[in-house]
Design a protein around this motif. Structure first.
Motif, PDB file in Angstrom:
ATOM      1  N   LEU A   1       0.819  -1.217   0.000  1.00  0.00           N
ATOM      2  CA  LEU A   1       0.000   0.000   0.000  1.00  0.00           C
ATOM      3  C   LEU A   1       0.850   1.262   0.000  1.00  0.00           C
ATOM      4  O   LEU A   1       0.541   2.224  -0.708  1.00  0.00           O
ATOM      5  CB  LEU A   1      -0.948   0.003   1.207  1.00  0.00           C
ATOM      6  N   TYR A   2       1.920   1.273   0.788  1.00  0.00           N
ATOM      7  CA  TYR A   2       2.714   2.505   0.812  1.00  0.00           C
ATOM      8  C   TYR A   2       3.446   2.701  -0.506  1.00  0.00           C
ATOM      9  O   TYR A   2       3.636   3.838  -0.961  1.00  0.00           O
ATOM     10  CB  TYR A   2       3.643   2.550   2.027  1.00  0.00           C
ATOM     11  N   VAL A   3       3.834   1.612  -1.167  1.00  0.00           N
ATOM     12  CA  VAL A   3       4.477   1.758  -2.474  1.00  0.00           C
ATOM     13  C   VAL A   3       3.469   2.238  -3.516  1.00  0.00           C
ATOM     14  O   VAL A   3       3.763   3.106  -4.345  1.00  0.00           O
ATOM     15  CB  VAL A   3       5.126   0.436  -2.931  1.00  0.00           C
ATOM     16  N   GLY A   4       2.247   1.677  -3.480  1.00  0.00           N
ATOM     17  CA  GLY A   4       1.214   2.132  -4.407  1.00  0.00           C
ATOM     18  C   GLY A   4       0.885   3.602  -4.225  1.00  0.00           C
ATOM     19  O   GLY A   4       0.724   4.339  -5.201  1.00  0.00           O
ATOM     20  N   TYR A   5       0.812   4.039  -2.970  1.00  0.00           N
ATOM     21  CA  TYR A   5       0.553   5.453  -2.694  1.00  0.00           C
ATOM     22  C   TYR A   5       1.677   6.331  -3.226  1.00  0.00           C
ATOM     23  O   TYR A   5       1.431   7.384  -3.843  1.00  0.00           O
ATOM     24  CB  TYR A   5       0.388   5.659  -1.187  1.00  0.00           C
ATOM     25  N   LEU A   6       2.918   5.916  -3.010  1.00  0.00           N
ATOM     26  CA  LEU A   6       4.050   6.696  -3.503  1.00  0.00           C
ATOM     27  C   LEU A   6       4.070   6.764  -5.023  1.00  0.00           C
ATOM     28  O   LEU A   6       4.399   7.804  -5.604  1.00  0.00           O
ATOM     29  CB  LEU A   6       5.363   6.095  -2.981  1.00  0.00           C
ATOM     30  N   LYS A   7       3.721   5.656  -5.685  1.00  0.00           N
ATOM     31  CA  LYS A   7       3.696   5.633  -7.148  1.00  0.00           C
ATOM     32  C   LYS A   7       2.648   6.593  -7.696  1.00  0.00           C
ATOM     33  O   LYS A   7       2.858   7.257  -8.726  1.00  0.00           O
ATOM     34  CB  LYS A   7       3.419   4.223  -7.652  1.00  0.00           C
ATOM     35  N   ASP A   8       1.495   6.674  -7.034  1.00  0.00           N
ATOM     36  CA  ASP A   8       0.434   7.566  -7.495  1.00  0.00           C
ATOM     37  C   ASP A   8       0.718   9.024  -7.131  1.00  0.00           C
ATOM     38  O   ASP A   8       0.407   9.938  -7.908  1.00  0.00           O
ATOM     39  CB  ASP A   8      -0.912   7.146  -6.885  1.00  0.00           C
ATOM     40  N   SER A   9       1.307   9.253  -5.973  1.00  0.00           N
ATOM     41  CA  SER A   9       1.477  10.620  -5.466  1.00  0.00           C
ATOM     42  C   SER A   9       2.810  11.262  -5.853  1.00  0.00           C
ATOM     43  O   SER A   9       2.878  12.467  -6.078  1.00  0.00           O
ATOM     44  CB  SER A   9       1.341  10.621  -3.932  1.00  0.00           C
ATOM     45  N   TYR A  10       3.870  10.469  -5.925  1.00  0.00           N
ATOM     46  CA  TYR A  10       5.198  11.000  -6.238  1.00  0.00           C
ATOM     47  C   TYR A  10       5.866  10.144  -7.321  1.00  0.00           C
ATOM     48  O   TYR A  10       6.850   9.439  -7.054  1.00  0.00           O
ATOM     49  CB  TYR A  10       6.082  11.027  -4.990  1.00  0.00           C
TER      50      TYR A  10
END
Length: 432
Positions: free
Chosen positions: A370-379
Protein backbone atom coordinates in the motif's frame (compact mmCIF):
# COMPACT_ATOMS: atom_id res chain seq x y z
CA UNK A 1 -10.25 -35.27 15.42
CA UNK A 2 -7.57 -35.57 12.77
CA UNK A 3 -8.55 -37.09 9.49
CA UNK A 4 -5.22 -38.87 9.29
CA UNK A 5 -5.37 -42.61 9.56
CA UNK A 6 -2.77 -45.14 10.64
CA UNK A 7 -3.24 -47.19 7.45
CA UNK A 8 -1.13 -47.00 4.31
CA UNK A 9 0.85 -43.83 3.90
CA UNK A 10 2.93 -42.58 0.99
CA UNK A 11 6.74 -42.67 1.40
CA UNK A 12 8.06 -39.58 3.09
CA UNK A 13 9.91 -38.50 -0.07
CA UNK A 14 6.59 -38.51 -1.93
CA UNK A 15 5.00 -36.52 0.90
CA UNK A 16 7.77 -33.92 0.62
CA UNK A 17 7.33 -33.77 -3.17
CA UNK A 18 3.60 -33.12 -3.08
CA UNK A 19 4.02 -30.65 -0.21
CA UNK A 20 6.38 -28.75 -2.51
CA UNK A 21 3.89 -28.94 -5.41
CA UNK A 22 1.24 -27.33 -3.21
CA UNK A 23 3.64 -24.55 -2.27
CA UNK A 24 4.61 -23.88 -5.90
CA UNK A 25 0.96 -23.33 -6.85
CA UNK A 26 0.19 -21.18 -3.82
CA UNK A 27 3.37 -19.16 -4.41
CA UNK A 28 2.11 -17.90 -7.76
CA UNK A 29 0.53 -15.07 -5.76
CA UNK A 30 3.96 -13.41 -5.81
CA UNK A 31 3.60 -12.88 -9.58
CA UNK A 32 0.90 -10.30 -8.94
CA UNK A 33 2.90 -7.47 -10.50
CA UNK A 34 2.58 -9.30 -13.86
CA UNK A 35 -1.19 -8.68 -13.78
CA UNK A 36 -0.98 -5.32 -12.02
CA UNK A 37 0.80 -3.67 -14.95
CA UNK A 38 -1.79 -5.05 -17.39
CA UNK A 39 -4.73 -3.95 -15.24
CA UNK A 40 -3.36 -0.42 -14.85
CA UNK A 41 -2.87 -0.05 -18.60
CA UNK A 42 -5.93 -1.92 -19.90
CA UNK A 43 -8.57 -1.62 -17.18
CA UNK A 44 -7.64 1.88 -16.01
CA UNK A 45 -6.92 0.86 -12.42
CA UNK A 46 -4.68 3.09 -10.30
CA UNK A 47 -1.58 1.59 -8.72
CA UNK A 48 -3.23 1.92 -5.32
CA UNK A 49 -6.31 -0.01 -6.50
CA UNK A 50 -4.11 -2.73 -7.94
CA UNK A 51 -1.92 -2.98 -4.86
CA UNK A 52 -5.03 -3.28 -2.69
CA UNK A 53 -5.96 -6.56 -4.40
CA UNK A 54 -2.53 -7.95 -3.53
CA UNK A 55 -2.75 -6.51 0.00
CA UNK A 56 -6.09 -8.22 0.64
CA UNK A 57 -4.70 -11.52 -0.67
CA UNK A 58 -1.65 -11.39 1.62
CA UNK A 59 -3.64 -10.16 4.61
CA UNK A 60 -6.19 -12.95 4.12
CA UNK A 61 -3.32 -15.40 3.69
CA UNK A 62 -1.70 -14.44 6.98
CA UNK A 63 -4.89 -14.40 9.05
CA UNK A 64 -6.09 -17.68 7.54
CA UNK A 65 -2.68 -19.25 8.26
CA UNK A 66 -3.08 -18.35 11.94
CA UNK A 67 -6.50 -20.01 11.94
CA UNK A 68 -5.12 -23.00 10.04
CA UNK A 69 -2.48 -23.50 12.71
CA UNK A 70 -5.26 -24.04 15.23
CA UNK A 71 -7.30 -26.26 12.88
CA UNK A 72 -4.52 -28.52 11.62
CA UNK A 73 -4.25 -30.78 14.70
CA UNK A 74 -8.05 -31.20 14.69
CA UNK A 75 -8.94 -31.75 11.03
CA UNK A 76 -5.66 -33.18 9.74
CA UNK A 77 -3.39 -32.07 6.90
CA UNK A 78 -5.24 -33.78 4.05
CA UNK A 79 -8.61 -32.18 4.73
CA UNK A 80 -7.12 -28.75 5.38
CA UNK A 81 -5.04 -28.90 2.19
CA UNK A 82 -8.17 -29.81 0.20
CA UNK A 83 -10.12 -26.89 1.64
CA UNK A 84 -7.30 -24.47 0.94
CA UNK A 85 -6.78 -25.77 -2.60
CA UNK A 86 -10.48 -25.48 -3.44
CA UNK A 87 -10.70 -21.91 -2.14
CA UNK A 88 -7.52 -20.87 -3.97
CA UNK A 89 -8.72 -22.19 -7.32
CA UNK A 90 -12.21 -20.84 -6.68
CA UNK A 91 -10.81 -17.39 -6.03
CA UNK A 92 -9.49 -17.23 -9.60
CA UNK A 93 -12.89 -18.27 -10.94
CA UNK A 94 -14.64 -15.51 -8.97
CA UNK A 95 -11.99 -13.01 -10.12
CA UNK A 96 -12.71 -14.05 -13.71
CA UNK A 97 -16.38 -13.14 -13.35
CA UNK A 98 -15.39 -9.91 -11.61
CA UNK A 99 -13.27 -8.83 -14.56
CA UNK A 100 -16.07 -9.76 -16.95
CA UNK A 101 -18.50 -7.62 -14.93
CA UNK A 102 -15.91 -4.86 -14.43
CA UNK A 103 -16.43 -5.06 -10.67
CA UNK A 104 -13.28 -4.29 -8.71
CA UNK A 105 -15.02 -5.07 -5.40
CA UNK A 106 -15.93 -8.55 -6.61
CA UNK A 107 -12.31 -8.97 -7.76
CA UNK A 108 -11.14 -8.07 -4.26
CA UNK A 109 -13.52 -10.69 -2.87
CA UNK A 110 -12.43 -13.41 -5.28
CA UNK A 111 -8.71 -12.96 -5.86
CA UNK A 112 -8.05 -11.16 -2.57
CA UNK A 113 -10.22 -12.66 0.15
CA UNK A 114 -11.23 -16.12 -1.13
CA UNK A 115 -7.97 -16.85 -2.91
CA UNK A 116 -5.89 -15.46 -0.04
CA UNK A 117 -7.83 -17.53 2.50
CA UNK A 118 -7.15 -20.61 0.40
CA UNK A 119 -3.41 -19.94 0.36
CA UNK A 120 -3.35 -19.37 4.12
CA UNK A 121 -5.25 -22.56 4.93
CA UNK A 122 -3.02 -24.52 2.58
CA UNK A 123 0.33 -22.89 3.42
CA UNK A 124 0.78 -24.14 6.98
CA UNK A 125 -0.07 -27.74 6.06
CA UNK A 126 2.91 -28.61 3.79
CA UNK A 127 5.48 -26.89 6.00
CA UNK A 128 4.31 -28.49 9.25
CA UNK A 129 3.69 -31.92 7.72
CA UNK A 130 7.09 -32.12 6.02
CA UNK A 131 8.84 -31.11 9.25
CA UNK A 132 7.11 -33.97 11.09
CA UNK A 133 8.20 -36.53 8.48
CA UNK A 134 11.85 -35.35 8.54
CA UNK A 135 12.82 -34.61 12.17
CA UNK A 136 16.39 -35.53 11.23
CA UNK A 137 16.63 -32.91 8.45
CA UNK A 138 13.99 -30.38 9.44
CA UNK A 139 15.96 -27.29 8.38
CA UNK A 140 16.77 -28.60 4.92
CA UNK A 141 13.36 -30.14 4.22
CA UNK A 142 11.32 -27.15 5.36
CA UNK A 143 13.67 -25.05 3.23
CA UNK A 144 12.93 -27.21 0.18
CA UNK A 145 9.17 -27.09 0.77
CA UNK A 146 8.98 -23.33 1.25
CA UNK A 147 11.32 -22.98 -1.74
CA UNK A 148 8.34 -24.11 -3.78
CA UNK A 149 6.41 -21.07 -2.63
CA UNK A 150 9.30 -18.87 -3.67
CA UNK A 151 9.56 -20.19 -7.24
CA UNK A 152 5.81 -20.17 -7.84
CA UNK A 153 6.06 -16.73 -9.43
CA UNK A 154 8.41 -18.18 -12.05
CA UNK A 155 5.80 -20.75 -13.04
CA UNK A 156 3.16 -18.07 -13.52
CA UNK A 157 5.08 -15.07 -14.88
CA UNK A 158 7.18 -16.86 -17.52
CA UNK A 159 5.06 -19.92 -18.20
CA UNK A 160 1.41 -20.28 -17.45
CA UNK A 161 0.19 -16.66 -17.48
CA UNK A 162 1.89 -15.53 -20.73
CA UNK A 163 0.72 -18.74 -22.43
CA UNK A 164 -2.88 -18.21 -21.38
CA UNK A 165 -2.80 -14.51 -22.27
CA UNK A 166 -1.55 -15.48 -25.71
CA UNK A 167 -4.10 -18.27 -26.18
CA UNK A 168 -7.00 -16.08 -25.05
CA UNK A 169 -5.74 -13.13 -27.13
CA UNK A 170 -5.42 -10.92 -24.08
CA UNK A 171 -8.84 -11.78 -22.62
CA UNK A 172 -8.08 -11.41 -18.89
CA UNK A 173 -11.41 -12.84 -17.62
CA UNK A 174 -10.82 -16.01 -19.62
CA UNK A 175 -7.19 -16.12 -18.49
CA UNK A 176 -8.20 -16.04 -14.82
CA UNK A 177 -10.85 -18.70 -15.41
CA UNK A 178 -8.32 -21.09 -16.95
CA UNK A 179 -5.88 -20.39 -14.12
CA UNK A 180 -8.52 -21.52 -11.65
CA UNK A 181 -9.16 -24.72 -13.62
CA UNK A 182 -5.46 -25.56 -13.99
CA UNK A 183 -4.72 -24.99 -10.32
CA UNK A 184 -7.69 -27.13 -9.28
CA UNK A 185 -6.44 -30.01 -11.46
CA UNK A 186 -2.99 -29.85 -9.82
CA UNK A 187 -3.80 -28.99 -6.22
CA UNK A 188 -6.71 -31.30 -5.41
CA UNK A 189 -4.97 -34.58 -6.38
CA UNK A 190 -1.79 -33.43 -4.60
CA UNK A 191 -3.75 -32.66 -1.43
CA UNK A 192 -5.08 -36.23 -1.29
CA UNK A 193 -1.55 -37.57 -0.73
CA UNK A 194 -0.68 -35.31 2.21
CA UNK A 195 -0.87 -36.99 5.62
CA UNK A 196 0.81 -37.06 9.02
CA UNK A 197 3.47 -39.71 9.76
CA UNK A 198 2.52 -42.69 11.93
CA UNK A 199 2.66 -41.82 15.61
CA UNK A 200 5.49 -44.29 16.10
CA UNK A 201 7.71 -42.33 13.69
CA UNK A 202 7.37 -38.98 15.44
CA UNK A 203 10.60 -38.24 17.26
CA UNK A 204 10.34 -37.74 21.04
CA UNK A 205 10.40 -34.07 21.96
CA UNK A 206 10.28 -32.04 25.13
CA UNK A 207 6.93 -30.30 24.85
CA UNK A 208 5.89 -27.05 26.52
CA UNK A 209 2.79 -27.60 28.62
CA UNK A 210 0.69 -24.88 27.00
CA UNK A 211 0.94 -22.72 23.89
CA UNK A 212 -1.19 -19.76 24.92
CA UNK A 213 1.23 -18.25 27.48
CA UNK A 214 3.99 -18.30 24.90
CA UNK A 215 1.91 -16.32 22.42
CA UNK A 216 1.70 -13.44 24.88
CA UNK A 217 5.33 -13.62 25.98
CA UNK A 218 7.87 -10.94 25.12
CA UNK A 219 9.94 -13.52 23.21
CA UNK A 220 7.07 -14.34 20.84
CA UNK A 221 6.30 -10.64 20.33
CA UNK A 222 9.92 -9.98 19.37
CA UNK A 223 9.92 -12.95 16.98
CA UNK A 224 6.78 -11.52 15.39
CA UNK A 225 8.29 -8.02 15.04
CA UNK A 226 11.54 -9.25 13.45
CA UNK A 227 9.59 -11.44 11.03
CA UNK A 228 7.24 -8.56 10.17
CA UNK A 229 10.00 -6.09 9.25
CA UNK A 230 11.82 -8.57 7.02
CA UNK A 231 8.59 -9.43 5.19
CA UNK A 232 7.35 -5.84 4.90
CA UNK A 233 10.57 -4.66 3.26
CA UNK A 234 10.65 -7.57 0.82
CA UNK A 235 6.98 -7.65 -0.09
CA UNK A 236 7.02 -3.94 -0.93
CA UNK A 237 9.55 -4.81 -3.65
CA UNK A 238 7.69 -7.94 -4.78
CA UNK A 239 4.42 -6.12 -5.30
CA UNK A 240 5.95 -3.58 -7.72
CA UNK A 241 9.19 -5.09 -8.98
CA UNK A 242 8.01 -5.29 -12.60
CA UNK A 243 6.77 -1.71 -12.65
CA UNK A 244 9.84 -0.40 -10.82
CA UNK A 245 12.21 -2.06 -13.29
CA UNK A 246 10.22 -0.75 -16.25
CA UNK A 247 10.51 2.74 -14.80
CA UNK A 248 14.28 2.43 -14.27
CA UNK A 249 14.79 0.90 -17.72
CA UNK A 250 12.61 3.54 -19.37
CA UNK A 251 14.74 6.30 -17.84
CA UNK A 252 17.95 4.58 -18.93
CA UNK A 253 16.71 4.02 -22.51
CA UNK A 254 13.57 6.00 -23.48
CA UNK A 255 13.50 4.32 -26.91
CA UNK A 256 12.45 0.93 -25.50
CA UNK A 257 8.84 0.07 -26.43
CA UNK A 258 6.27 -0.57 -23.64
CA UNK A 259 5.78 -4.18 -24.78
CA UNK A 260 9.52 -4.80 -24.44
CA UNK A 261 9.56 -3.15 -21.02
CA UNK A 262 6.73 -5.45 -19.93
CA UNK A 263 8.79 -8.44 -21.06
CA UNK A 264 11.76 -7.18 -19.07
CA UNK A 265 9.51 -6.86 -16.02
CA UNK A 266 8.21 -10.41 -16.41
CA UNK A 267 11.77 -11.68 -16.72
CA UNK A 268 12.71 -9.96 -13.45
CA UNK A 269 9.73 -11.58 -11.72
CA UNK A 270 10.93 -14.97 -12.94
CA UNK A 271 14.56 -14.40 -11.99
CA UNK A 272 13.74 -12.98 -8.57
CA UNK A 273 11.34 -15.87 -7.86
CA UNK A 274 14.20 -18.31 -8.48
CA UNK A 275 16.28 -16.32 -5.98
CA UNK A 276 13.34 -16.35 -3.57
CA UNK A 277 13.27 -20.13 -3.84
CA UNK A 278 17.02 -20.66 -3.67
CA UNK A 279 17.27 -18.33 -0.68
CA UNK A 280 14.96 -20.65 1.23
CA UNK A 281 17.39 -23.52 0.72
CA UNK A 282 20.58 -21.50 1.25
CA UNK A 283 19.58 -19.69 4.42
CA UNK A 284 17.86 -22.78 5.89
CA UNK A 285 21.07 -24.74 5.37
CA UNK A 286 23.14 -21.94 6.91
CA UNK A 287 20.80 -21.61 9.89
CA UNK A 288 21.40 -25.28 10.74
CA UNK A 289 25.07 -24.40 11.18
CA UNK A 290 25.29 -20.89 12.65
CA UNK A 291 21.89 -20.51 14.32
CA UNK A 292 18.54 -19.03 13.34
CA UNK A 293 19.02 -15.67 15.11
CA UNK A 294 22.41 -15.12 13.49
CA UNK A 295 20.88 -15.73 10.08
CA UNK A 296 18.12 -13.19 10.69
CA UNK A 297 20.72 -10.58 11.59
CA UNK A 298 22.62 -11.31 8.37
CA UNK A 299 19.41 -11.01 6.34
CA UNK A 300 18.40 -7.68 7.81
CA UNK A 301 21.83 -6.03 7.87
CA UNK A 302 22.79 -6.96 4.30
CA UNK A 303 19.45 -5.78 2.93
CA UNK A 304 19.91 -2.37 4.54
CA UNK A 305 23.03 -1.91 2.41
CA UNK A 306 21.29 -3.16 -0.74
CA UNK A 307 18.26 -0.89 -0.22
CA UNK A 308 20.61 2.05 0.19
CA UNK A 309 22.18 1.33 -3.20
CA UNK A 310 18.78 0.78 -4.81
CA UNK A 311 17.65 4.28 -3.79
CA UNK A 312 19.78 5.90 -6.48
CA UNK A 313 20.70 3.02 -8.81
CA UNK A 314 19.96 3.88 -12.46
CA UNK A 315 21.57 0.92 -14.21
CA UNK A 316 18.72 -1.56 -14.90
CA UNK A 317 21.04 -4.59 -14.81
CA UNK A 318 22.47 -3.68 -11.41
CA UNK A 319 18.99 -2.77 -10.21
CA UNK A 320 17.70 -6.20 -11.24
CA UNK A 321 20.58 -8.02 -9.55
CA UNK A 322 19.98 -6.16 -6.28
CA UNK A 323 16.25 -6.87 -6.38
CA UNK A 324 17.10 -10.54 -6.82
CA UNK A 325 19.26 -10.38 -3.69
CA UNK A 326 16.38 -8.81 -1.75
CA UNK A 327 14.20 -11.76 -2.79
CA UNK A 328 16.98 -14.16 -1.77
CA UNK A 329 16.80 -12.69 1.74
CA UNK A 330 13.00 -12.51 1.72
CA UNK A 331 12.82 -16.24 1.10
CA UNK A 332 15.47 -16.85 3.73
CA UNK A 333 13.25 -15.44 6.46
CA UNK A 334 10.45 -17.83 5.59
CA UNK A 335 12.85 -20.79 5.51
CA UNK A 336 14.48 -20.00 8.85
CA UNK A 337 11.38 -19.23 10.91
CA UNK A 338 9.68 -22.70 10.82
CA UNK A 339 12.78 -24.48 12.13
CA UNK A 340 13.28 -21.80 14.80
CA UNK A 341 9.71 -22.23 16.05
CA UNK A 342 9.92 -26.03 15.82
CA UNK A 343 12.99 -26.05 18.07
CA UNK A 344 11.55 -23.58 20.58
CA UNK A 345 7.98 -24.93 20.86
CA UNK A 346 8.22 -28.54 19.64
CA UNK A 347 6.34 -30.34 16.83
CA UNK A 348 3.09 -30.70 18.75
CA UNK A 349 2.74 -26.94 19.09
CA UNK A 350 4.47 -25.90 15.88
CA UNK A 351 1.37 -25.47 13.72
CA UNK A 352 -0.35 -23.26 16.29
CA UNK A 353 2.64 -21.07 17.05
CA UNK A 354 3.82 -20.88 13.44
CA UNK A 355 0.30 -19.99 12.31
CA UNK A 356 0.18 -17.20 14.88
CA UNK A 357 3.57 -15.96 13.68
CA UNK A 358 2.27 -15.74 10.12
CA UNK A 359 -0.06 -12.92 11.17
CA UNK A 360 3.11 -10.85 10.70
CA UNK A 361 2.82 -11.77 7.02
CA UNK A 362 -0.76 -10.49 7.02
CA UNK A 363 0.24 -7.17 8.58
CA UNK A 364 3.22 -6.75 6.25
CA UNK A 365 1.02 -7.58 3.27
CA UNK A 366 -1.12 -4.55 4.04
CA UNK A 367 1.71 -2.19 4.97
CA UNK A 368 4.27 -2.87 2.23
CA UNK A 369 2.33 -2.82 -1.07
CA UNK A 370 0.00 0.00 0.00
CA UNK A 371 2.71 2.51 0.81
CA UNK A 372 4.48 1.76 -2.47
CA UNK A 373 1.21 2.13 -4.41
CA UNK A 374 0.55 5.45 -2.69
CA UNK A 375 4.05 6.70 -3.50
CA UNK A 376 3.70 5.63 -7.15
CA UNK A 377 0.43 7.57 -7.50
CA UNK A 378 1.48 10.62 -5.47
CA UNK A 379 5.20 11.00 -6.24
CA UNK A 380 5.82 9.23 -9.56
CA UNK A 381 9.24 10.84 -10.03
CA UNK A 382 10.56 10.00 -6.55
CA UNK A 383 8.66 6.81 -5.70
CA UNK A 384 11.65 4.51 -6.15
CA UNK A 385 13.87 6.52 -3.78
CA UNK A 386 11.16 6.89 -1.13
CA UNK A 387 10.23 3.21 -1.35
CA UNK A 388 13.72 2.01 -0.54
CA UNK A 389 14.30 4.68 2.12
CA UNK A 390 11.29 3.41 4.06
CA UNK A 391 12.58 -0.11 3.53
CA UNK A 392 15.91 0.81 5.16
CA UNK A 393 14.10 2.13 8.22
CA UNK A 394 12.04 -1.05 8.56
CA UNK A 395 15.07 -3.32 8.15
CA UNK A 396 17.00 -1.28 10.68
CA UNK A 397 14.23 -1.63 13.22
CA UNK A 398 14.12 -5.38 12.65
CA UNK A 399 17.88 -5.64 13.08
CA UNK A 400 17.76 -3.82 16.42
CA UNK A 401 14.91 -6.00 17.71
CA UNK A 402 16.85 -9.15 16.73
CA UNK A 403 19.26 -8.44 19.58
CA UNK A 404 16.41 -9.00 22.03
CA UNK A 405 15.99 -12.60 20.85
CA UNK A 406 17.61 -15.46 22.74
CA UNK A 407 20.89 -16.61 21.18
CA UNK A 408 19.74 -19.98 19.87
CA UNK A 409 23.30 -21.09 19.14
CA UNK A 410 23.91 -21.37 22.88
CA UNK A 411 20.42 -22.31 24.05
CA UNK A 412 19.97 -25.02 21.41
CA UNK A 413 23.51 -26.34 21.47
CA UNK A 414 24.53 -24.66 18.21
CA UNK A 415 28.21 -23.79 17.73
CA UNK A 416 29.23 -20.22 18.43
CA UNK A 417 31.25 -18.25 15.89
CA UNK A 418 34.43 -19.03 17.83
CA UNK A 419 33.63 -22.74 17.91
CA UNK A 420 32.87 -22.75 14.19
CA UNK A 421 36.18 -21.06 13.35
CA UNK A 422 38.12 -23.46 15.57
CA UNK A 423 36.38 -26.42 13.95
CA UNK A 424 37.82 -25.44 10.57
CA UNK A 425 41.29 -24.75 11.96
CA UNK A 426 41.06 -20.95 11.85
CA UNK A 427 43.02 -19.34 14.70
CA UNK A 428 41.00 -17.16 17.06
CA UNK A 429 42.83 -14.39 18.94
CA UNK A 430 42.65 -14.55 22.71
CA UNK A 431 40.99 -11.36 24.00
CA UNK A 432 41.23 -12.19 27.67
Amino acid sequence: MSSSSEGWKAPRVAIAFFCTVLQVCFGTVYAWSFFQTILVRQAGWTFTEGSLAFCIAIFSLGTAAAWAGQLLPKVGPRRLALIGSTLFAGGYVVASFALRLDSILLFYLGYGFIGGMGIGLGYVTPVTTAAKWFPDRKGLVTGIVVMGFGIGALLLSKGLAPLLVLQTEGDLPQTFLWLGIVFACILIPSSLVIDDPPAAQVAPWKQPAQVAPYLTSSQFVIIWIVFFFNIAAGISVISFQSELLQEVWGLADPSVEPAVLAEYGATLIAASSVCNGLGRILWAWLSDRVGRVAVFRMLLASQMVVFGVLMTESNPWVFSALVCYVLLCFGGGFATMPSFILEVYGPRNMSKVYGATLTAWAAAGICGPLYVGYLKDSYPDRAVMYCFLIGILMLGAGYLFSYLLDDDRVRLGRPTVKQTLERYGIPVPDRS
